[in-house]
Scaffold this motif. Structure first.
Motif, mmCIF file in Angstrom:
data_model
loop_
_atom_site.group_PDB
_atom_site.id
_atom_site.type_symbol
_atom_site.label_atom_id
_atom_site.label_comp_id
_atom_site.label_asym_id
_atom_site.label_seq_id
_atom_site.Cartn_x
_atom_site.Cartn_y
_atom_site.Cartn_z
ATOM 1 N N ILE A 49 -44.418 0.603 95.765
ATOM 2 C CA ILE A 49 -44.948 1.827 96.159
ATOM 3 C C ILE A 49 -45.729 1.351 97.510
ATOM 4 O O ILE A 49 -46.779 0.488 97.301
ATOM 5 N N ASN A 55 -51.554 3.073 101.665
ATOM 6 C CA ASN A 55 -52.110 4.173 102.412
ATOM 7 C C ASN A 55 -52.614 3.790 103.898
ATOM 8 O O ASN A 55 -52.698 2.408 103.958
ATOM 9 N N THR A 107 -39.802 8.078 104.243
ATOM 10 C CA THR A 107 -40.921 7.859 103.320
ATOM 11 C C THR A 107 -41.661 6.754 103.593
ATOM 12 O O THR A 107 -42.926 6.910 103.052
ATOM 13 N N LYS A 166 -45.617 7.447 103.334
ATOM 14 C CA LYS A 166 -46.765 6.505 102.423
ATOM 15 C C LYS A 166 -47.730 6.123 103.256
ATOM 16 O O LYS A 166 -48.815 5.795 102.645
ATOM 17 N N ALA A 201 -49.935 9.096 97.817
ATOM 18 C CA ALA A 201 -48.733 8.493 97.587
ATOM 19 C C ALA A 201 -48.766 7.214 96.697
ATOM 20 O O ALA A 201 -47.816 6.671 96.082
ATOM 21 N N PHE A 241 -39.836 8.604 95.845
ATOM 22 C CA PHE A 241 -39.396 8.271 97.264
ATOM 23 C C PHE A 241 -38.068 7.804 97.314
ATOM 24 O O PHE A 241 -37.442 7.520 98.458
ATOM 25 N N ILE A 283 -41.065 13.201 100.282
ATOM 26 C CA ILE A 283 -41.885 12.641 98.885
ATOM 27 C C ILE A 283 -41.749 13.925 97.715
ATOM 28 O O ILE A 283 -42.111 14.891 98.001
#
Length: 375
Positions: A15, A18, A133, A137, A143, A151, A157
């Motif tokens: 993931i 940010n 995505t 993100k 996220a 994603f 999202i």
């Protein structure tokens, strides 16, 4: 395409971080490089998650109407407008695809949208409409806490989802259906139901049937034969109509997603869900238009972040029986009482059908199946 089903397995290490994390660990130039900017529209859009003054700007969004719109207005939009000094223009008149196409990617009809994956991917194939995505993100802090499947579209999202299932009348059916294939049993002739070909639930039903009875979800002939074998059956246009037919007893077993079934259960209607073994999911996914002006785009990113907030997703689960995509979201009693959990194990094996394949073959599927349904 491969006949193997796409399995979605949570992997938090994949993931994205940010924007604030990027700026803490590298130069601004490095952050811009990670954001993969190719267009002038994007170059000054960097958001660290903090509130800002929108200067009274109006952003246009597309999202479902009715009670859904009332919920979104009172639970996120009104507070968002106050916090960011902006206005949200809400368009609930589906379909939105032709509105995007009419305006074109560089003059977007909407700055942010909420819809199902088949429509998003269809528009993505038509042009460069949405931020990826990875770009989202990097600028949407919440996220970072979402499960990896959120994603999967590459173009947005996902914030909420539910599993597909057969809805069946517990007071009218004995013995109980046991599997996805039970839908085709002779006893359900003209008492089973699916949807018109333009409904995304039919599309997933078709691919699941092709996988069940053929070599994989891309086995067209197996899908067509499954539709023929299910006739006679009732054809519904949308889930609300399916609910009505089930409540009246006109349909004893039908294609549905779990949230609608849970709602009927809590109204003491004698129904139960039979989750499909292939575990396809219906998603609610947000997109942000790539070529929005900077302020509109920044506000869209902030609104998307609000929808990924775990507290909001808990409220949405209470209102719509949607499972959350944020791993930190608490489930409401309405879901936990049905055995739903928000854990990595609960996501094991979830399947997002290959929408690129379906859209490439949609004309043939629609033409053939419509003939089957009307013949």
């Amino acid at each position: 395409m491969s006949n193997k089903k796409k399995l979605i397995k949570p992997n938090k290490s994949l993931i994205g971080v940010n924007r604030r994390q990027v700026l803490k660990t590298g130069t601004a130039a490095g952050a811009v490089s990670m954001f993969n900017i190719n267009h002038a529209w994007s170059q000054d859009v960097v958001w660290d998650g903090e509130p800002f003054d929108g200067g009274g700007t109006t952003i246009r969004i597309n999202e479902w109407g009715g009670f859904w719109q009332e919920f979104m207005t009172s639970n996120v939009i009104e507070e968002f407008e106050k916090t960011f000094n902006c206005k949200v223009a809400y368009d609930s008149s589906f379909p939105w695809f032709p509105k995007y196409v009419a305006s074109g990617p560089q003059d977007p009809a909407f700055h942010m949208g909420n819809w199902n994956l088949n429509e998003i991917i269809k528009l993505g194939k038509a042009g460069d409409y949405f931020l990826s995505t990875d770009e989202l993100k990097a600028n949407v802090p919440n996220a970072a806490d979402c499960w990896e499947f959120a994603f999967g579209s590459g173009l947005g999202i996902t914030w909420g989802f539910g599993q597909y299932a057969h809805v069946w009348r517990t007071d009218l059916i004995d013995p109980a259906p046991e599997s996805f294939a039970s839908f085709w049993e002779d006893r359900f002739a003209n008492k089973r139901a699916t949807y018109i070909t333009s409904n995304g639930l039919f599309m997933t039903f078709f691919m699941t049937a092709a996988a069940e009875f053929g070599s994989g979800p891309d086995d067209l002939e197996a899908g067509f034969e499954a539709m023929r074998a299910a006739m006679p059956m009732k054809i519904s246009d949308f889930t609300g109509n399916m609910q009505t037919q089930v409540e009246r007893g006109e349909v004893e077993i039908g294609v549905q997603w779990e949230g609608e079934i849970f709602l009927q259960m809590d109204k003491d209607i004698p129904v139960a869900p039979l989750t499909w073994e292939q575990k396809p999911i219906l998603t609610q996914t947000h997109t942000v238009s790539r070529y929005s002006d900077p302020m509109e785009k920044k506000l869209a990113l902030a609104l998307l972040n609000a929808k990924l907030d775990p507290a909001f997703q808990t409220k949405a689960g209470e209102a719509f029986y949607l499972r959350p995509s944020n791993s930190k979201a608490m489930l409401p009693e309405r879901l936990t009482s049905k055995g739903v959990t928000n854990t990595a194990d609960a996501l094991e094996g979830l399947w997002i059908p290959d929408w690129d394949w379906y859209l490439d073959n949609e004309d043939e599927i629609v033409e053939t199946v419509n003939e089957i349904f009307t013949g």
